[in-house]
Scaffold this active site. Structure first.
Site, PDB file in Angstrom:
ATOM      1  N   CYS A 136      27.428  33.712  19.457  1.00  0.00           N
ATOM      2  CA  CYS A 136      27.248  32.650  18.462  1.00  0.00           C
ATOM      3  C   CYS A 136      27.983  31.368  18.843  1.00  0.00           C
ATOM      4  O   CYS A 136      29.109  31.406  19.330  1.00  0.00           O
ATOM      5  CB  CYS A 136      27.760  33.101  17.109  1.00  0.00           C
ATOM      6  SG  CYS A 136      26.965  34.585  16.530  1.00  0.00           S
TER       7      CYS A 136
ATOM      8  N   ARG B 147      25.127  30.242  25.694  1.00  0.00           N
ATOM      9  CA  ARG B 147      25.917  31.403  25.286  1.00  0.00           C
ATOM     10  C   ARG B 147      25.051  32.595  24.904  1.00  0.00           C
ATOM     11  O   ARG B 147      25.542  33.713  24.819  1.00  0.00           O
ATOM     12  CB  ARG B 147      26.799  31.034  24.089  1.00  0.00           C
ATOM     13  CG  ARG B 147      27.807  29.960  24.405  1.00  0.00           C
ATOM     14  CD  ARG B 147      28.314  29.308  23.147  1.00  0.00           C
ATOM     15  NE  ARG B 147      29.206  30.139  22.405  1.00  0.00           N
ATOM     16  CZ  ARG B 147      30.531  30.125  22.504  1.00  0.00           C
ATOM     17  NH1 ARG B 147      31.099  29.291  23.323  1.00  0.00           N
ATOM     18  NH2 ARG B 147      31.277  30.922  21.782  1.00  0.00           N
TER      19      ARG B 147
ATOM     20  N   TRP C  75      23.796  35.059  17.608  1.00  0.00           N
ATOM     21  CA  TRP C  75      23.479  36.236  18.420  1.00  0.00           C
ATOM     22  C   TRP C  75      23.703  37.413  17.489  1.00  0.00           C
ATOM     23  O   TRP C  75      24.833  37.680  17.071  1.00  0.00           O
ATOM     24  CB  TRP C  75      24.414  36.292  19.633  1.00  0.00           C
ATOM     25  CG  TRP C  75      24.080  37.377  20.603  1.00  0.00           C
ATOM     26  CD1 TRP C  75      23.134  37.334  21.598  1.00  0.00           C
ATOM     27  CD2 TRP C  75      24.698  38.667  20.683  1.00  0.00           C
ATOM     28  NE1 TRP C  75      23.135  38.524  22.275  1.00  0.00           N
ATOM     29  CE2 TRP C  75      24.072  39.356  21.745  1.00  0.00           C
ATOM     30  CE3 TRP C  75      25.696  39.313  19.973  1.00  0.00           C
ATOM     31  CZ2 TRP C  75      24.436  40.651  22.097  1.00  0.00           C
ATOM     32  CZ3 TRP C  75      26.054  40.601  20.319  1.00  0.00           C
ATOM     33  CH2 TRP C  75      25.416  41.256  21.383  1.00  0.00           C
TER      34      TRP C  75
ATOM     35  N   ASN D 196      31.334  32.980  13.957  1.00  0.00           N
ATOM     36  CA  ASN D 196      31.199  33.719  15.213  1.00  0.00           C
ATOM     37  C   ASN D 196      32.201  34.867  15.154  1.00  0.00           C
ATOM     38  O   ASN D 196      33.335  34.658  14.757  1.00  0.00           O
ATOM     39  CB  ASN D 196      31.532  32.771  16.387  1.00  0.00           C
ATOM     40  CG  ASN D 196      31.602  33.479  17.713  1.00  0.00           C
ATOM     41  OD1 ASN D 196      31.061  34.573  17.873  1.00  0.00           O
ATOM     42  ND2 ASN D 196      32.271  32.872  18.676  1.00  0.00           N
ATOM     43  N   GLY D 197      31.758  36.075  15.501  1.00  0.00           N
ATOM     44  CA  GLY D 197      32.680  37.210  15.457  1.00  0.00           C
ATOM     45  C   GLY D 197      32.238  38.215  14.405  1.00  0.00           C
ATOM     46  O   GLY D 197      31.106  38.168  13.929  1.00  0.00           O
TER      47      GLY D 197
ATOM     48  N   GLU E  81      26.217  45.919  41.086  1.00  0.00           N
ATOM     49  CA  GLU E  81      25.975  44.531  40.660  1.00  0.00           C
ATOM     50  C   GLU E  81      24.503  44.147  40.871  1.00  0.00           C
ATOM     51  O   GLU E  81      23.900  43.469  40.029  1.00  0.00           O
ATOM     52  CB  GLU E  81      26.916  43.589  41.444  1.00  0.00           C
ATOM     53  CG  GLU E  81      26.637  42.098  41.303  1.00  0.00           C
ATOM     54  CD  GLU E  81      26.756  41.550  39.884  1.00  0.00           C
ATOM     55  OE1 GLU E  81      27.153  42.286  38.967  1.00  0.00           O
ATOM     56  OE2 GLU E  81      26.410  40.373  39.693  1.00  0.00           O
TER      57      GLU E  81
ATOM     58  N   LYS F  56      22.109  42.851  37.928  1.00  0.00           N
ATOM     59  CA  LYS F  56      21.393  41.561  37.975  1.00  0.00           C
ATOM     60  C   LYS F  56      19.913  41.780  37.708  1.00  0.00           C
ATOM     61  O   LYS F  56      19.290  41.058  36.932  1.00  0.00           O
ATOM     62  CB  LYS F  56      21.534  40.904  39.358  1.00  0.00           C
ATOM     63  CG  LYS F  56      22.716  40.093  39.714  1.00  0.00           C
ATOM     64  CD  LYS F  56      22.990  38.842  38.958  1.00  0.00           C
ATOM     65  CE  LYS F  56      23.646  39.120  37.659  1.00  0.00           C
ATOM     66  NZ  LYS F  56      25.079  39.204  37.604  1.00  0.00           N
TER      67      LYS F  56
ATOM     68  N   GLU G 146      19.215  42.814  34.071  1.00  0.00           N
ATOM     69  CA  GLU G 146      19.533  41.738  33.125  1.00  0.00           C
ATOM     70  C   GLU G 146      18.408  40.726  33.000  1.00  0.00           C
ATOM     71  O   GLU G 146      18.075  40.300  31.900  1.00  0.00           O
ATOM     72  CB  GLU G 146      20.760  40.947  33.624  1.00  0.00           C
ATOM     73  CG  GLU G 146      22.097  41.507  33.228  1.00  0.00           C
ATOM     74  CD  GLU G 146      23.240  40.623  33.735  1.00  0.00           C
ATOM     75  OE1 GLU G 146      24.147  40.368  32.971  1.00  0.00           O
ATOM     76  OE2 GLU G 146      23.221  40.195  34.921  1.00  0.00           O
TER      77      GLU G 146
ATOM     78  N   HIS H 230      23.034  64.098  44.299  1.00  0.00           N
ATOM     79  CA  HIS H 230      23.590  64.790  43.137  1.00  0.00           C
ATOM     80  C   HIS H 230      22.880  64.391  41.848  1.00  0.00           C
ATOM     81  O   HIS H 230      23.460  64.461  40.774  1.00  0.00           O
ATOM     82  CB  HIS H 230      25.095  64.523  43.041  1.00  0.00           C
ATOM     83  CG  HIS H 230      25.846  65.000  44.236  1.00  0.00           C
ATOM     84  ND1 HIS H 230      25.987  66.339  44.536  1.00  0.00           N
ATOM     85  CD2 HIS H 230      26.439  64.323  45.247  1.00  0.00           C
ATOM     86  CE1 HIS H 230      26.662  66.467  45.674  1.00  0.00           C
ATOM     87  NE2 HIS H 230      26.938  65.251  46.124  1.00  0.00           N
TER      88      HIS H 230
ATOM     89  N   LYS I 166      26.211  34.956  27.032  1.00  0.00           N
ATOM     90  CA  LYS I 166      27.023  34.529  28.167  1.00  0.00           C
ATOM     91  C   LYS I 166      28.498  34.852  27.940  1.00  0.00           C
ATOM     92  O   LYS I 166      29.218  35.230  28.845  1.00  0.00           O
ATOM     93  CB  LYS I 166      26.841  33.017  28.350  1.00  0.00           C
ATOM     94  CG  LYS I 166      27.622  32.414  29.492  1.00  0.00           C
ATOM     95  CD  LYS I 166      26.973  32.754  30.793  1.00  0.00           C
ATOM     96  CE  LYS I 166      27.780  32.368  32.008  1.00  0.00           C
ATOM     97  NZ  LYS I 166      27.470  33.232  33.154  1.00  0.00           N
TER      98      LYS I 166
HETATM   99  C1  G6P Z   1      28.467  38.993  29.607  1.00  0.00           C
HETATM  100  C2  G6P Z   1      27.741  38.132  30.615  1.00  0.00           C
HETATM  101  C3  G6P Z   1      28.002  38.665  32.017  1.00  0.00           C
HETATM  102  C4  G6P Z   1      29.504  38.720  32.286  1.00  0.00           C
HETATM  103  C5  G6P Z   1      30.223  39.536  31.216  1.00  0.00           C
HETATM  104  C6  G6P Z   1      31.734  39.361  31.313  1.00  0.00           C
HETATM  105  O1  G6P Z   1      27.900  40.252  29.573  1.00  0.00           O
HETATM  106  O2  G6P Z   1      26.353  38.124  30.353  1.00  0.00           O
HETATM  107  O3  G6P Z   1      27.390  37.810  32.966  1.00  0.00           O
HETATM  108  O4  G6P Z   1      29.722  39.296  33.529  1.00  0.00           O
HETATM  109  O5  G6P Z   1      29.866  39.087  29.912  1.00  0.00           O
HETATM  110  O6  G6P Z   1      32.028  38.031  31.009  1.00  0.00           O
HETATM  111  P1  G6P Z   1      33.312  37.254  31.464  1.00  0.00           P
HETATM  112  O7  G6P Z   1      33.140  35.890  30.886  1.00  0.00           O
HETATM  113  O8  G6P Z   1      34.483  37.981  30.864  1.00  0.00           O
HETATM  114  O9  G6P Z   1      33.348  37.262  32.940  1.00  0.00           O
END
Ligand code: G6P
Length: 605
Positions: free
Chosen positions: A2, A27, A74, A98-99, A478, A482, A485, A501, A600
């Protein structure tokens, strides 16, 4: 997550609030809304989905007034509907938040028993009902806000607007970040500097527990006990918000492309090229450090996972990597003579921040590796090391990952030197190799056209596996993150040796398996695992260097990356992995920069 904006302006505020909401889009959000005061009366407009829905609504039903609040939501409590979108209103009060209000169920039951009717499924609505109740009891807005804040539990940031009060906003911060912007006859509240940057050059970050009463004449700030406090102002560049795509189709594409230059800049900032030694604060010393704990979420966690290999192999320092959301609830045994490093792009991730607070006082040193130097995590750690990645807008983290890796690697080298595992000569040799990485990254980016073709070939798959050994294992994790996501293809990363396994049961002629295998000491082992996939008709796509690709026969597809020293391979292999996901998302027509459901900056637990 948010985004909040509040403005007491000199002119009409709705268009300015809408612009600020656009800056907060990065965000992640699924609905948005604005409330303003016109001739003392409160009115609001809310819409589900992207901001153009709200701006379309404002064309047909404009909002007038010089005071207002806005929000990108959000969804946490309650689906993304107009009724659940902020601002929420009860009687004379409206709020953006927010929160999470953790005690909202009890509050809601109490307020419902008092006859308050709830219009939404949100926790937020309890805030305005409490305010409304206190206002009806004769309290003024300031006292009503204080009484309400005293009843709220959880981590949140909020901004209140009151009917009949054209020169008043009340903002509060507990757990989630919030800044106050100072203007000439104007006042602002925003979730971050990006929201406020074009509106003002002077901002004050509220501290934990602070709340602020804003008028056009200035802001009064109070701490959690209600005592007036003075918080410093920081200067921000008005241009800080001018993050644009620079001709790229998406922020993600731009941020991937920036990496060679940014890595060069990080190395420069930490003086990797100088003979004077690494530029790290004096507090950073690994002499006597018995163990290292690395804590983070998401992509930052995978950066920690890669770094574990560096700290252990080069510095011989034992490392534990922790997912922040699991960390403190496990009541972990922390090394008194150890160090804890918290890694976060935003510096606001609620779990990472809570983990940092948990670790304070339990280890000898609490350090952060962050992209936003003014963030809560940066401010609350003893030493904050910037990654210098610049504003990252794409929700899927790319450039922050490689810049985090660079800073963690620099720390590992310092640790190796401090612990007597790296002579000055060996350090110079390592640094010289590291300085070669930006050029290798640039070379890797030249493979984009090939990656676009490969991506189009995997874009129709339902499942994709990523395999790697050693440092390529966290990179496989990772890569899978990616891909899922932004393209919404189900993907999993595995340590290549773990394939048999379980995941091998998934292999058939439909499942692409991306094998990350530079020609290093583990290459032959990974090749054996690759053969196991091929024996079951799996579609192997090998990422290796020219030599590694030449040695692998009969595979479905391969991509020859620049040859790189094995210890530096994660920095180079990260780029094609990101580009593969990016082009798969393009092929599937998904929203690359703002993928569904993702945020974000994750400021709730
Ligand atoms: C969210 C974002 C990711 C990020 C993660 C941790 O899930 O979408 O891209 O890696 O938060 O965020 P930070 O700001 O703590 O690196």
């Amino acid at each position: 997550m948010c985004g909040i904006i509040g403005i007491l302006g000199r002119h009409e505020v709705a268009p300015v609030i809408l612009e600020a909401l656009r800056r907060l889009e990065y965000r992640g959000y699924d609905s948005a809304g604005i409330a303003t005061l016109h001739e003392g009366l409160l009115e609001r407009r809310r819409a589900v989905g992207k901001l153009h829905n709200l701006s379309d609504l404002l064309v047909t039903a404009p909002l007038r007034g010089r005071a207002g609040i806005g929000h990108t939501r959000w969804a946490t409590h309650g689906a993304a509907t107009v009724g659940n979108a902020h601002p929420h209103r009860a009687g004379r009060a409206a709020v953006v938040h927010n929160g999470i209000i953790e005690n909202f169920r009890a509050l809601r039951a109490e307020l419902t028993a008092l006859g308050k009717g709830f219009e939404s499924d949100t926790d937020t609505e309890t805030i305005v009902h409490l305010i409304d109740m206190h206002l009806s009891q004769g309290l003024d807005p300031r006292a009503a806000a204080a009484a309400t804040l005293a009843r709220l539990e959880g981590a949140f940031a909020l901004c209140l607007l009151f009917e009949g009060e054209e020169n008043l906003l009340i903002a509060a911060r507990r757990g989630s970040p919030l800044a106050v912007g100072h203007g000439d006859g104007e006042a602002f509240v925003g979730s971050d500097a990006i929201a406020l940057a074009p509106l003002t050059e002077q901002i004050t970050y509220l501290e934990e527990g602070d709340w602020a009463v804003l008028t056009r004449e200035g802001a009064e700030i109070f701490d959690a006990t209600g005592a007036p406090v003075s918080r410093g102002q920081v200067r921000i560049e008005r241009g800080a918000a001018q993050v644009d795509k620079s001709g790229y189709r998406h922020f993600m594409a731009k941020e991937i492309a920036e990496q060679p230059a940014l890595l060069g800049a990080v190395l420069e900032a930490y003086r990797v090229g100088s003979s004077q030694g690494l530029a790290l604060p004096a507090e950073i010393s690994f002499a006597g450090c018995e163990r290292l704990v690395l804590v983070a979420c998401g992509t930052a966690h995978y950066a920690c996972h890669v770094a574990k290999y560096w700290f252990e192999q080069i510095a011989r320092l034992p490392v534990e990597i922790e997912i922040a959301s699991e960390f403190r609830y496990r009541d972990p045994v922390l090394p008194e003579r150890g160090m804890a490093i918290f890694v976060s792009q935003s510096g606001e991730t609620a779990d990472t921040l809570a983990a940092l607070r948990y670790a304070k006082g339990k280890v000898a040193r609490v350090i952060s590796v962050v992209n936003v130097p003014t963030s809560s995590i940066a401010r609350e750690s003893e030493v904050a090391l910037p990654i210098h990645a610049g504003v990252e807008v794409g929700v899927a983290s790319t450039k922050a990952f490689t810049c985090q890796l660079a800073v963690l690697l620099i720390l590992a080298l310092r640790a190796a030197a401090d612990r007597g595992h790296l002579s000055p000569e060996a350090m110079m040799a390592r640094l010289a190799e590291l300085r070669g990485v930006p050029a290798l990254m640039a070379e890797a980016l030249l493979l984009e056209d090939q990656l676009a073709i490969l991506s189009s070939e995997i874009a129709a798959a339902q499942d994709v596996l990523f395999l790697g050994r050693g440092q390529m294992y966290p990179l496989a994790l990772e890569g899978a993150l990616k891909l899922k996501e932004i393209s919404y293809i189900h993907a999993e990363g595995y340590a290549a040796g773990e394939l048999k396994h379980g995941p091998i049961a998934l292999i058939d002629g439909e499942v692409p398996v991306i094998v990350l295998a530079p020609r290093d000491a583990l290459y032959d082992k990974t090749m054996s695992n690759m053969q196991e996939v091929m024996a079951r008709n799996g579609l192997v796509l090998l990422f290796s260097d020219a030599e590694g690709c030449a040695d692998a026969e009969g595979i479905w597809r391969s991509l020859a990356l620049p040859t790189v020293a094995p210890w530096l391979a994660p920095l180079v292999y990260a780029l094609p992995v990101q580009l593969l996901a990016y082009h798969a998302a393009l092929a599937r027509g998904t929203d690359v920069d703002q993928p569904r459901n993702l945020a974000k900056s994750v400021t709730v637990e």
